[in-house]
Write a protein that holds these residues in place. Sequence first.
Motif, mmCIF file in Angstrom:
data_model
loop_
_atom_site.group_PDB
_atom_site.id
_atom_site.type_symbol
_atom_site.label_atom_id
_atom_site.label_comp_id
_atom_site.label_asym_id
_atom_site.label_seq_id
_atom_site.Cartn_x
_atom_site.Cartn_y
_atom_site.Cartn_z
ATOM 1 N N ASP A 117 13.978 33.938 -18.108
ATOM 2 C CA ASP A 117 13.113 33.967 -16.917
ATOM 3 C C ASP A 117 11.702 34.431 -17.254
ATOM 4 O O ASP A 117 11.065 35.112 -16.466
ATOM 5 N N GLU A 118 11.203 34.022 -18.421
ATOM 6 C CA GLU A 118 9.850 34.417 -18.802
ATOM 7 C C GLU A 118 8.810 33.938 -17.798
ATOM 8 O O GLU A 118 7.893 34.675 -17.431
ATOM 9 N N LEU A 119 8.940 32.698 -17.325
ATOM 10 C CA LEU A 119 7.968 32.169 -16.376
ATOM 11 C C LEU A 119 8.031 32.906 -15.044
ATOM 12 O O LEU A 119 7.012 33.169 -14.409
ATOM 13 N N LEU A 120 9.227 33.270 -14.611
ATOM 14 C CA LEU A 120 9.379 34.039 -13.379
ATOM 15 C C LEU A 120 8.724 35.408 -13.522
ATOM 16 O O LEU A 120 8.008 35.870 -12.616
ATOM 17 N N ALA A 121 8.965 36.060 -14.647
ATOM 18 C CA ALA A 121 8.361 37.381 -14.873
ATOM 19 C C ALA A 121 6.839 37.289 -14.869
ATOM 20 O O ALA A 121 6.148 38.145 -14.294
ATOM 21 N N PRO A 151 14.530 34.812 -31.120
ATOM 22 C CA PRO A 151 14.709 33.556 -31.858
ATOM 23 C C PRO A 151 15.985 33.588 -32.694
ATOM 24 O O PRO A 151 16.318 34.615 -33.299
ATOM 25 N N THR A 152 16.677 32.469 -32.740
ATOM 26 C CA THR A 152 17.957 32.419 -33.457
ATOM 27 C C THR A 152 17.778 32.321 -34.964
ATOM 28 O O THR A 152 18.622 32.810 -35.720
ATOM 29 N N ASP A 153 16.709 31.703 -35.433
ATOM 30 C CA ASP A 153 16.492 31.521 -36.879
ATOM 31 C C ASP A 153 15.256 32.283 -37.337
ATOM 32 O O ASP A 153 14.472 31.799 -38.151
ATOM 33 N N TYR A 154 15.091 33.483 -36.821
ATOM 34 C CA TYR A 154 13.881 34.251 -37.085
ATOM 35 C C TYR A 154 13.709 34.537 -38.576
ATOM 36 O O TYR A 154 14.667 34.862 -39.284
ATOM 37 N N VAL A 155 12.457 34.409 -39.044
ATOM 38 C CA VAL A 155 12.122 34.761 -40.422
ATOM 39 C C VAL A 155 11.025 35.816 -40.402
ATOM 40 O O VAL A 155 10.270 35.931 -39.424
ATOM 41 N N GLU A 156 10.925 36.579 -41.474
ATOM 42 C CA GLU A 156 9.903 37.618 -41.552
ATOM 43 C C GLU A 156 8.504 36.994 -41.477
ATOM 44 O O GLU A 156 8.270 35.893 -41.993
ATOM 45 N N PRO A 157 7.541 37.697 -40.853
ATOM 46 C CA PRO A 157 6.175 37.152 -40.766
ATOM 47 C C PRO A 157 5.489 37.169 -42.127
ATOM 48 O O PRO A 157 5.923 37.858 -43.054
ATOM 49 N N VAL A 166 10.740 32.045 -29.002
ATOM 50 C CA VAL A 166 11.733 31.412 -28.139
ATOM 51 C C VAL A 166 10.961 30.421 -27.265
ATOM 52 O O VAL A 166 10.211 30.811 -26.374
ATOM 53 N N TRP A 167 11.141 29.122 -27.492
ATOM 54 C CA TRP A 167 10.274 28.098 -26.916
ATOM 55 C C TRP A 167 10.769 27.554 -25.578
ATOM 56 O O TRP A 167 10.153 26.653 -25.013
ATOM 57 N N THR A 168 11.838 28.079 -25.039
ATOM 58 C CA THR A 168 12.445 27.469 -23.854
ATOM 59 C C THR A 168 11.522 27.454 -22.640
ATOM 60 O O THR A 168 11.660 26.604 -21.764
ATOM 61 N N ALA A 169 10.564 28.372 -22.553
ATOM 62 C CA ALA A 169 9.678 28.444 -21.387
ATOM 63 C C ALA A 169 8.493 27.490 -21.484
ATOM 64 O O ALA A 169 7.719 27.388 -20.535
ATOM 65 N N TYR A 170 8.342 26.782 -22.619
ATOM 66 C CA TYR A 170 7.143 25.993 -22.850
ATOM 67 C C TYR A 170 7.473 24.518 -23.015
ATOM 68 O O TYR A 170 8.545 24.153 -23.486
ATOM 69 N N THR A 171 6.507 23.680 -22.652
ATOM 70 C CA THR A 171 6.673 22.242 -22.829
ATOM 71 C C THR A 171 6.751 21.883 -24.302
ATOM 72 O O THR A 171 7.598 21.093 -24.730
ATOM 73 N N CYS A 172 5.846 22.459 -25.086
ATOM 74 C CA CYS A 172 5.891 22.255 -26.533
ATOM 75 C C CYS A 172 6.974 23.131 -27.148
ATOM 76 O O CYS A 172 7.232 24.236 -26.665
#
Length: 298
Positions: free
Chosen positions: A31-35, A56-62, A79-85
Amino acid sequence: MIAPVGRACTQFPDHLRRYMSYNVNGSCPDDELLAQKLLLKGCEPLPRRRCRAAAPTDYVEPHPLPASLWTTPADSSVVWTAYTCKNYNCLINRMRTQKGFDDCKDCFDLRGRESSRWTHKQGSGIDFSIDEVLTAKPPGTIRIGLDIGGGVATFAARMSERNITIVTTSMNLNGPFNNFIASRGVVPLYISISQRLPFFDNTLDIVHSMHVLSNWIPTRLLHFLMFDIYRVLRPGGLFWLDHFFCVGEQLEEVYAPLIESVGFRKLKWVVGRKLDRGPELGEMYLSALLEKPLKNSP
C-alpha cells in the motif's frame, strides 16, 4: 502515550482504515501509493504499524562509495509493484518522453544533465555553482545541511564529494526516489513540504531547494515554510533558494516582500526570465543566497 495520528489523518477515514488493515506480526500489505496519498494530504506522520514492510526478493549489496554516487543501482534494490516501470532503464526512458515532469526530466539518468548540475559558475546568471556558494563562508564551516525536494539527490552527492553531509527530502512521485537516493550513499528523508522540518533549532549550516519552493505553493504555507527554514539554520547559516519561479508581477508584489519579511540577509539576489515554457507567459526565475543573521532583528 498518545498515538501519533494528527487531525489531518482523521479527515480521511477510508484511507486511514485501509492503511491500518493488516495482520499483526505479519507482512504489511502492498500500500505504498495509499500511504503516500495520506502523506500528501497532510497526514504526517503516518500511524505506526506492527507488520513487516515488503523488501526486494533478490536484493544485492549497494555499490561502495564513492562509486555509488554516480552509478545506477541494481533494479533488485526496489520493490517495483507500486510503479508502472519495473526497472531503471524503463524509468529513464519514460522520464525523457513523458510530459508534466520537466523538473525531473532525465533525473534518473546519472550520465545526462545530472552529471553537470551545480558544477560551473555562471557569473551574474541565475545558475550558481556549489563552489561559488561555499566561498560565502570560511572553509570547512559548511558541514551539514538539508536539500528540500532534492529529486535524486545529485546536490547531496556533489556536497558529499566536498565532505559535506546533506539530507534530501523527496516523495516517491512516479518513481522510487528514496530508494535511489539511499543507493547512491546519501540520506533520504521521506516527508512532504507540509511537515515541520524534523530538526532542532539553530543546527544546520545550509538549506537548499531547487524548483520545489515556487508559486505553486499556497502563500501562507510558503511563509510558514520559510520561517521553518530560518528556524533550523544556525546563526550565519545559508539558505540557497535555487530557481524559484513565478510570474513577474508576483515577484515584486508578493514573493519578494514575503521572503524579505523572514529576516534573512541577502548575499546574492538574481532574477532572470524563465524561457523553457515560452517568454510570452512572463514567468521569472529568482536565485538567491540568503544568510541567517548572527542576531535576530528586534
